[in-house]
Design a protein around this motif. Structure first.
Motif, PDB file in Angstrom:
ATOM      1  N   SER A   1      -6.272  24.670  -8.187  1.00 30.50           N
ATOM      2  CA  SER A   1      -6.822  24.760  -6.864  1.00 30.50           C
ATOM      3  C   SER A   1      -6.168  26.064  -6.399  1.00 30.50           C
ATOM      4  CB  SER A   1      -6.347  23.730  -5.845  1.00 30.50           C
ATOM      5  OG  SER A   1      -6.857  22.271  -6.099  1.00 30.50           O
TER       6      SER A   1
ATOM      7  N   GLU B   1     -11.668  25.641  -6.411  1.00 29.30           N
ATOM      8  CA  GLU B   1     -11.185  24.371  -7.153  1.00 29.30           C
ATOM      9  C   GLU B   1     -12.062  24.459  -8.421  1.00 29.30           C
ATOM     10  OE1 GLU B   1      -9.227  20.879  -4.843  1.00 29.30           O
ATOM     11  OE2 GLU B   1     -11.187  20.450  -5.504  1.00 29.30           O
ATOM     12  N   TYR B   2     -11.420  24.495  -9.621  1.00 26.29           N
ATOM     13  CA  TYR B   2     -12.205  23.899 -10.890  1.00 26.29           C
ATOM     14  C   TYR B   2     -11.433  23.218 -11.911  1.00 26.29           C
ATOM     15  CZ  TYR B   2      -9.621  27.191 -14.025  1.00 26.29           C
ATOM     16  OH  TYR B   2      -8.570  27.853 -14.710  1.00 26.29           O
ATOM     17  N   THR B   3     -11.913  22.635 -12.875  1.00 20.04           N
ATOM     18  CA  THR B   3     -11.420  21.927 -13.854  1.00 20.04           C
ATOM     19  C   THR B   3     -11.160  22.763 -14.946  1.00 20.04           C
ATOM     20  OG1 THR B   3     -12.337  19.749 -12.926  1.00 20.04           O
ATOM     21  CG2 THR B   3     -11.220  19.609 -15.115  1.00 20.04           C
TER      22      THR B   3
ATOM     23  N   THR C   1      -7.107  19.702 -12.696  1.00 24.14           N
ATOM     24  CA  THR C   1      -7.832  20.504 -11.519  1.00 24.14           C
ATOM     25  C   THR C   1      -6.970  21.564 -11.013  1.00 24.14           C
ATOM     26  OG1 THR C   1      -8.909  18.400 -10.849  1.00 24.14           O
ATOM     27  CG2 THR C   1      -8.689  20.161  -9.331  1.00 24.14           C
TER      28      THR C   1
ATOM     29  N   LYS D   1      -5.978  28.902  -2.816  1.00 23.27           N
ATOM     30  CA  LYS D   1      -6.374  29.010  -1.492  1.00 23.27           C
ATOM     31  C   LYS D   1      -6.054  30.402  -1.036  1.00 23.27           C
ATOM     32  CE  LYS D   1      -4.607  24.452  -0.198  1.00 23.27           C
ATOM     33  NZ  LYS D   1      -3.676  23.618   0.506  1.00 23.27           N
TER      34      LYS D   1
END
Length: 389
Positions: free
Chosen positions: A78, A68-70, A76, A80
């Motif tokens: 995400s 995750e990062y902004t 945000t 996986k």
């Protein structure tokens, strides 16, 4: 008795509805123990993305790893990756700034580990290299746009123009991953117009707008009433009583077409446009209905032009205006057509002629290969555009 039956049925249905309401989807396994963290993350930068390799924890109920990062817009992001791999790629970065990326191990109970935070930095997103390479030039009826896309990224090329109120309006959007892009946006009068082009990717990252003031070249459909057959010694013979003038009579559907005999491939025909013109583009329509992308419809063909064709039927004094390959959108075998195939065949196959091509008066259609690989060919209609002034 009847009322009792209806009462029992109603009670049963109510019990089913209540049971459905009480059913709640939940993880197959449920505990509150967070998994261990991933370890030894190493990031590799690529255009607009980073790939992270890491060591997985030994937890037997590990389900996936999440990053995750902004991003620069405050959203945000995400991503996986399954527990069966130790590599995760985060793409869609809008710039080359550093970002804090949190990596979590997540188990089957949706428990997250404590984050492992690393600093990552993507290489320049592909849209900016495409933007720097943009070249806008005058073309028939509009603007010619060329660009390079070295990573063959999926991009959108948005074409704008200034309208009568002085505002930029969107003309069209072209989606492409071509390494070397070339196309024209048409439909404009031959008067000075301010055009703009910017590049966007699927994450809605955008470049600034390249602008140019351009006067489109006048273009019109060439007058088919002036077309005449020119028979040269090496030209194919007509078959099935379907002569060459049916190629420009304006009828596309049905059995109305030009058709050769079993002359073999390659074969060609020649005609006189009645005027000398600089050709901008042309459209060829296949024989329609059940014949599309089949039988004698051209699969590979060339269009040649001349102002002084050799009388012996050779290609002396001829210039090749275009080399064409007919492409079936669905890729389905011959005889199996989707609605996309039918629609594409009905629109016709348009080909743009290079701006560097010389003016010509005589046109030669040279068929190299048909869709069936047979000895005869046929075309329903041909329309040419350009400038004969």
């Amino acid at each position: 008795m009847k009322n009792n039956k209806w009462y029992l049925l109603l009670a049963f249905l109510c019990s089913v509805v209540m049971a459905c309401k009480e059913e709640v989807l939940s993880p197959l396994e449920k505990d509150s123990v967070a998994p261990q963290q991933i370890s030894n993350p190493v990031s590799t930068s690529t255009p607009g993305a980073v790939t992270i390799k890491y060591n997985l924890p030994s937890d037997p109920d590990l389900m996936y790893v999440m990053a995750e990062y902004t991003n620069k817009y405050g959203k945000t992001i995400s991503v996986k990756a399954s527990a069966y791999t130790n590599t995760l790629t985060v793409d869609g970065f809008a710039d080359t700034a550093f970002y804090n990326l949190n990596l979590y191990a997540v188990d089957k109970s949706e428990n997250k580990s404590a984050p492992v935070t690393i600093r990552v930095k993507a290489l320049e997103p592909p849209i900016f290299a495409v933007r720097r390479s943009l070249v806008l030039a005058s073309d028939f009826g509009g603007v010619n746009i060329t660009f390079s896309n070295p990573t063959e990224a999926n991009v959108a090329v948005i074409v704008l123009y200034k309208d009568s109120l002085g505002n930029f309006a969107t003309k069209e959007t072209i989606y492409t991953k071509q390494k070397n892009g070339l196309f024209s946006s048409r439909g404009f009068p031959a008067k000075e117009t301010i055009f703009g082009v910017y590049i966007r990717d699927k994450w809605d990252n955008r470049t600034d707008t390249a602008k140019a003031t351009i006067t489109p070249i006048f273009e019109k459909q060439l007058d088919k009433s002036k077309f005449r057959v020119l028979t040269l010694p090496t030209d194919a013979k007509v078959g099935f009583g379907l002569p060459i003038p049916l190629l420009w009579n304006g009828i596309i559907s049905g059995g109305d077409m030009w058709h050769t005999d079993d002359t073999g491939m390659p074969c060609q025909i020649t005609f006189d446009m009645g005027v000398t013109a600089k050709i901008s583009r042309f459209t060829i329509w296949q024989r329609q209905d059940n014949w599309i992308y089949a039988h004698g419809n051209p699969k590979r063909y060339e269009i040649w032009g001349s102002t002084n064709p050799a009388s012996d039927g050779s290609y002396t004094n001829w210039t090749r205006l275009a080399s064409c390959v007919s492409v079936k959108p669905s890729g389905m075998p011959s005889g199996q057509n989707t609605q996309e195939d039918v629609s594409a065949a009905a629109r016709g196959e348009e080909t743009t002629v290079s701006l560097n091509a010389p003016p010509v008066r005589y046109i030669r259609v040279r068929v190299l290969e048909t869709w069936s690989g047979g000895l005869a060919t046929h075309i329903s209609e041909m329309t040419l555009f350009g400038n004969d002034n």
